[in-house]
Design an enzyme around this catalytic site. Structure first.
Site, PDB file in Angstrom:
ATOM      1  N   ASN A   7     -53.004  18.684  23.904  1.00 46.96           N
ATOM      2  CA  ASN A   7     -52.917  19.877  24.747  1.00 46.96           C
ATOM      3  C   ASN A   7     -51.996  19.505  25.898  1.00 46.96           C
ATOM      4  OD1 ASN A   7     -53.217  22.074  26.362  1.00 46.96           O
ATOM      5  ND2 ASN A   7     -55.444  22.008  26.464  1.00 46.96           N
ATOM      6  N   ARG A  96     -52.237  22.397  20.773  1.00 50.57           N
ATOM      7  CA  ARG A  96     -52.824  23.637  21.270  1.00 50.57           C
ATOM      8  C   ARG A  96     -51.730  24.422  21.992  1.00 50.57           C
ATOM      9  NH1 ARG A  96     -56.026  25.138  26.601  1.00 50.57           N
ATOM     10  NH2 ARG A  96     -56.681  27.194  25.909  1.00 50.57           N
ATOM     11  N   HIS A 185     -58.305  32.137  24.327  1.00 53.58           N
ATOM     12  CA  HIS A 185     -59.518  31.440  23.848  1.00 53.58           C
ATOM     13  C   HIS A 185     -59.762  31.730  22.368  1.00 53.58           C
ATOM     14  CE1 HIS A 185     -61.382  31.757  28.158  1.00 53.58           C
ATOM     15  NE2 HIS A 185     -60.800  30.579  28.009  1.00 53.58           N
ATOM     16  N   ARG A 246     -60.682  33.817  38.759  1.00 56.20           N
ATOM     17  CA  ARG A 246     -59.879  34.987  38.357  1.00 56.20           C
ATOM     18  C   ARG A 246     -60.718  36.255  38.459  1.00 56.20           C
ATOM     19  NH1 ARG A 246     -58.001  32.651  32.661  1.00 56.20           N
ATOM     20  NH2 ARG A 246     -58.586  30.582  33.369  1.00 56.20           N
ATOM     21  N   GLU A 390     -63.067  23.318  20.784  1.00 59.68           N
ATOM     22  CA  GLU A 390     -61.705  23.771  20.487  1.00 59.68           C
ATOM     23  C   GLU A 390     -60.863  22.657  19.871  1.00 59.68           C
ATOM     24  OE1 GLU A 390     -61.884  25.466  24.527  1.00 59.68           O
ATOM     25  OE2 GLU A 390     -60.379  26.863  23.802  1.00 59.68           O
TER      26      GLU A 390
END
Ligand code: ADP
Length: 405
Positions: A7, A96, A185, A246, A390
Site C-alpha cells: 500500500n 492496493r 473501502h 471527515r 483488506e
C-alpha cells in the site's frame, strides 16, 4: 505462493508478505514512513515460526519511493530480518489502489496500459494515485520476476446502476469529467460480504446484506444478491457517514456560505471538511476510544458526537433496507465496528421493527476480533460482527488472478 501486498501512499509504504500455501499466514509486515523528509523510518515486523514477534526499527533518510522499496525488499530477503531466501520466492505483488475510476471493476495485472489509465485518473485521487504509481514503478523494477497486480478500492462498486452513481448535476459534468459516485473501502466491503455469506451458509448470489465499515474512515454498502447496489462514499471518501475527522454528508450550500462569511477558500474548506470535522469537529477528538473516555467524564459534546455518529449509521441502514427490498444481515466491521459495543447497540436499538433485533448480552460478550452473531434468536435479519482484512483480501485476489494466467 508468497504474495507481497503493498500500500504505497504519498509518503509511506505499508507492506505484508503472505504465505498463501499456509492459509495466508503473515510472514512479515512493515511500514516505511516519512519518505521525502530529512529523516525517514522503517519498521519491519518478522513473524517467525515461534509465537514471539520480532520488530526491527531503523531511522534513516528515505529520499524517494525507490529507496523505500529497496529497503522493503532488503528487510524481506536479507540478514536477520529476512523471511525468504531470495526475491525470486515472491510469486506476485498485489498493490492496493484507492481509485480505479471507471476503468477497473476487478483486479488486473499491471502493464503499461494500466499505468497509463491510473495516470489519467490522478485528478480523481490526487493524494493517492501518484504514490501508488511510484510504488508500482519501483516494485516492477526491483522485483522484475514477480507479476504485479492492482486491486482497486473502487472496483466492488462498479456494479452500481447509473441512478445510484450519478449526481443530479448537469449531465455534462459526468460526460466531461466523470463526476459520479465511486465509493471506497470496496476491498473491505467485498471481503466482509463474502465472509457474511459464508457465515450464513448461503451462496453469495443468494445473499443480500448491508456492510458497515466503521474505522477512521467510515462507509456502508448495500449488497443485493452478491452485487453492490449502493455505497455511502462518493466521488471522494468525504461523503456519507460521519467519520473521525471527515464530515460526511453536509448541505453543499454550507460551503459557499462559509466561503462568504468566513473568507475561506475552496482549499481551506476542503481541508476543514476532511481533517477538522467529524467526531473531531464536534467534540475535539477523532478516536472513538477518546470520545468514550470524554463521555464517561460527562463531556456533553462527546456525547453529542457519539449520538450523531450512530444516528447517521442507523439512517443509512434504513435507507439501504428500503433500497434492497430484502436483507439477510447487517455486518459491522473495522476498528469501531469490530470493537465498539456501545456504537453497535446505539445504531441498532431502533431497528427491531425492521427485523434486525440486537441482543445486548451477545453484543457485550462477543470476543473481540472474532466473527459472531449479536442478534436475538428470533431476529429475522442477523446482526453480525465480521472482522475485515483488506491486506489478506488483496493477497487472495492477487493469487486468484495469477492462477488464471
Ligand atoms: P483505519 O480506517 O485507519 O483502518 P481502523 O479500522 O483501525 O481505522 O479504526 C480506527 C477506529 O477504531 C478508531 O476510531 C478507534 O478508536 C476505533 N477502535 C479501535 N479499537 C477500538 C476499541 N477497542 N473500542 C472502540 N473503538 C476502537
Amino acid at each position: 505462493m508468497k504474495i507481497l501486498v503493498i500500500n504505497s501512499g504519498s509518503s509511506s509504504i505499508k507492506y505484508q508478505l503472505f504465505d498463501m500455501a499456509a492459509s495466508g499466514r503473515v510472514l512479515c509486515s512493515g511500514l516505511v514512513e516519512r519518505i521525502h523528509e530529512p529523516m525517514g523510518a522503517i519498521k519491519h515486523k518478522k513473524f517467525p515460526d515461534s509465537p514471539e514477534e520480532a520488530v526491527f526499527a531503523d531511522e534513516l533518510p528515505i529520499p524517494d519511493h525507490k529507496i523505500g522499496m529497496q529497503l522493503v525488499v532488503d528487510r524481506i530477503t536479507n540478514g536477520q530480518t529476512a523471511v525468504v531466501a531470495s526475491p525470486d520466492e515472491i510469486t506476485g505483488v498485489g498493490h492496493r489502489i484507492v481509485h480505479g475510476g471507471e476503468f477497473f471493476s476487478a483486479p488486473v495485472i499491471v502493464d503499461d496500459s494500466v499505468v497509463e489509465k491510473l495516470t489519467s485518473i490522478i485528478p480523481l485521487a490526487p493524494l493517492h494515485n501518484p504514490g501508488h504509481l511510484a510504488g508500482i514503478a519501483t516494485a516492477r523494477e526491483l522485483l522484475p520476476a514477480a507479476p504485479q497486480v492492482t486491486v482497486f478500492d473502487t472496483a466492488f462498486h462498479q456494479t452500481l446502476a447509473p441512478e445510484a452513481y450519478l449526481y443530479p448535476l448537469p449531465y455534462e459534468f459526468y460526460e466531461e469529467l466523470r463526476v459520479r459516485r465511486y465509493g471506497f473501502h470496496g476491498t473491505s466491503h467485498g471481503y466482509v460480504f463474502g465472509k457474511t455469506a459464508e457465515f450464513l451458509g448461503r451462496a453469495p448470489e443468494e445473499t443480500s446484506a448491508i456492510t458497515i465499515h466503521l474505522g477512521n474512515g467510515c462507509s456502508m454498502d448495500a449488497v443485493k444478491r452478491g452485487k453492490c447496489i449502493d455505497t455511502s462514499m462518493g466521488l471522494t471518501p468525504l461523503a456519507g457517514l460521519m467519520m473521525g475527522t471527515r464530515c460526511g454528508d453536509v448541505d453543499p450550500a454550507v460551503y459557499p456560505f462559509l466561503a462568504e462569511r468566513k473568507g475561506l477558500t475552496v482549499k481551506d474548506i476542503d481541508a476543514i471538511c476532511n481533517k477538522q470535522s467529524g467526531l473531531k469537529g464536534v467534540c475535539g477528538v477523532n478516536d472513538m476510544r477518546d470520545v468514550h473516555a470524554r463521555r464517561a467524564a460527562g463531556d456533553e459534546k462527546a456525547q453529542l458526537a457519539f449520538t450523531m455518529f450512530c444516528r447517521r449509521v442507523t439512517h443509512y441502514v434504513g435507507a439501504y433496507m428500503a433500497l434492497l427490498g430484502e436483507c439477510h444481515a447487517l455486518s459491522f466491521t473495522a476498528g469501531i465496528g469490530e470493537n465498539d459495543v456501545d456504537v453497535r447497540q446505539q445504531v441498532c436499538q431502533t431497528l427491531g421493527y425492521l427485523g434486525a433485533k440486537i441482543d445486548a448480552e451477545k453484543n457485550k460478550t462477543l470476543k473481540r476480533g472474532q466473527p459472531g452473531d449479536i442478534s436475538t434468536d428470533d431476529s429475522p435479519i442477523r446482526i453480525l460482527v465480521m472482522p475485515t482484512n483488506e491486506e489478506l483480501a488483496i493477497a487472495q485476489q492477487t493469487l486468484a488472478l495469477l492462477q488464471t494466467i
